[in-house]
Design an enzyme around this catalytic site. Sequence first.
Site, PDB file in Angstrom:
ATOM      1  N   GLU A 105       0.840  -1.212   0.000  1.00  0.00           N
ATOM      2  CA  GLU A 105       0.000   0.000   0.000  1.00  0.00           C
ATOM      3  C   GLU A 105       0.869   1.254   0.000  1.00  0.00           C
ATOM      4  O   GLU A 105       0.568   2.233  -0.666  1.00  0.00           O
ATOM      5  CB  GLU A 105      -0.931  -0.012   1.217  1.00  0.00           C
ATOM      6  N   GLU A 125      -3.917  -9.338   4.102  1.00  0.00           N
ATOM      7  CA  GLU A 125      -4.745  -9.027   5.280  1.00  0.00           C
ATOM      8  C   GLU A 125      -5.911  -9.984   5.478  1.00  0.00           C
ATOM      9  O   GLU A 125      -6.312 -10.280   6.603  1.00  0.00           O
ATOM     10  CB  GLU A 125      -5.279  -7.591   5.180  1.00  0.00           C
TER      11      GLU A 125
END
Length: 694
Positions: A105, A125
Amino acid sequence: MAVDYTIRGGVAVITLDNPPVNGLGHSTRLGIVEGIERANDDDDVRAIVLIGAGKAFSGGADITEFNTPKATQEPTLMTVIKALEASAKPVVAAIHAVAMGGGLELALGAHYRIAAPGAQIALPEVKLGLLPGAGGTQRLPRIVGLETALNMIVSGTPVPSEQLARTALFDELVEGDLLARALSFASQAADRGGPHPKVRDRNIEHPNAEGFIQFARNGVAAAAKHFPAPHKCIDAVERGVKEGFERGLAFERECFLALVQTPESRALRHAFFGERAAAKIADVPSNTPVREIAQIGVIGAGTMGGGIAMNFLNAGLPVVLLETKQDAIDRGLATIRRNYEAQVKKGKLTQEKVEERMALIQPTLSFSDLAQADLIIEAVFEELSVKEQVFRQLDEVAKPGAILASNTSTLDLNKIASFTKRPGDVIGMHFFSPANVMKLLEVVRGEKTDKDVLATVMQLAKKIKKTAVVSGVCDGFIGNRMIEQYIRQALFMLEEGALPAQIDRAIENFGFAMGPFRMSDLAGNDIGWAIRKRRYREQPDLHYSRVADRLCEMGRFGQKTGAGWYDYQPGKRDAAPSKLVDDMIVAYSKERGVERRKFGDEEIVERLVLSLVNEGAKILAEGIAGKASDIDMVYLTGYGFPLWRGGPMLYADTIGLYNVERAMRKYAKQTNGDAWQPAALVTALAQSNGHFND
Ligand code: NAI
């Protein structure tokens, strides 16, 4: 310092330096923001390179900050990414080895990205029951396309950088010196001038986005039945497709905060940290020196010995395999080969690899061939006299410092150690069947086991990809000691009015891979019978239903005899309820003078699971298990306890110990209630509003 800042030829180099994987902890985040500001304020700097030191670009969130205030302290990762995007001077992320989770990210916030081949790129995640919470669900589809992004986000699986080369994710794949190329790339970007591209400004292009999203939804429906996160991943991506970046981002945040609170995410995180925690032993420091293990000896090439040997062959370690007779060794080798060939048929292994692994085995009938082995694991018949003979012989031939391990599942390890003059070198390595498949390894620590022996075996367990949990010496160790109470309850319930199929169905609906009766039929009902016979002798006061003995007296040992609690068609594993057995159970109740009653599934589940919890509490209080999460790891990896419930101890924490204790007291008043005296630890936690896992 978690971040290093230097200037090279007019380019600021911000180097993440937070070993082992440059986790994005608070000081790292702060360092990046400060670096970006400093570079923008400095007239001598024209561009910025963001790069990782050591083993990774960045593995994402710093797991040591989980559940601490630092995790959410500003600058958050969102703020860091905003700072990158807002930089007037171009930011180039230079990625090697690993860019995962928050690490990816972060890179998506840079204006440009270059990568070394072979870098593992992922948003994992979902594996913790979450979704990427810093724009991953919004930026990734804009740069690699909807399909690739959804696959990555929903599966969490790493993709090698070269596989993403066709997408816009990387401006270049760089062979050779990554930093050198990053510097020249950054200079060229500065020469071209701004404004520099932001991933958030790109569109998600797809000929039929809605159709594909529906397709993805159908895809996860079955696999993610018990997990909300994969669905939320799709929802968040969809929101970005339909309503644009900003609203997608806000929705992603909302989903993230909701998912963190779910019991499923809590369970997955518990398992993730539990696995790591299991490797840490309170009184064995992590810097304890370990012994070198280059050659393994395995004694006994039966069901367990063969599977145990395969673990080491798979890891490239040579194995001396000892048997008493040539035909036993031939049979053992043939089984190992057959197991490997089955993997070849499934395309999971090449023939070449099979031959390589088989060549690592040195079969033998002579103990003297074990003289060079660094670790010798015994997997012979489960009889103390046989173990004694083996360990006395081992003591004669094994070299000094060799680790002597037993795979015993019920015998006293301290006793086994006493057969040698080196009890410090003796340890239990309790593998589960099939030993080449099952993740769990109970490492049994004897009274005299040396710390470096324990540390060595724990490290080796990692090498052969096992989840190793340390257990003290007691009958059944952690897993089987608890399962005995669970089986005992299952048998009581038969006597009181339930039937095998109902009990199995109830606990399988709760999420167990297999109910107690199907499991017993698979393992062989004679095994439990032998253990019970010993119990009747050693603990004559212990109240046990004899209904399972009746079954064994009928010769119904399970799948291997074609009949057990259920009937089996030859060669098939499908369990069909047996009228004969059900009638036997009803007759047994009558004989005992027990009035059979109707059972609800809720009671079945509660009695089975809480029987595990009560014994688990005793195991914890006695120090047989070092921590509650160790017990949960045993049950998640060895006994098919539903992952989304996090193991019996976390499950008890979730319902609350007060409620657990109340239920136990209620069952104590019923027929067969003598197993329900709450463990002292259960009562203490119920009173203090405490938890097993704190
Ligand atoms: P098995 O009967 O399949 O294999 C035992 C093998 O040991 C036989 O091939 C036998 O020829 C050999 N053997 C016997 N005495 C020997 C000696 N003196 N020297 C060399 N080889 C000898 O038994 P299995 O099931 O593999 O069990 C072995 C051990 O593993 C036992 O201690 C058992 O409690 C334990 N264990 C078994 C599990 C299972 O599910 N079967 C699970 C976990 C542990």
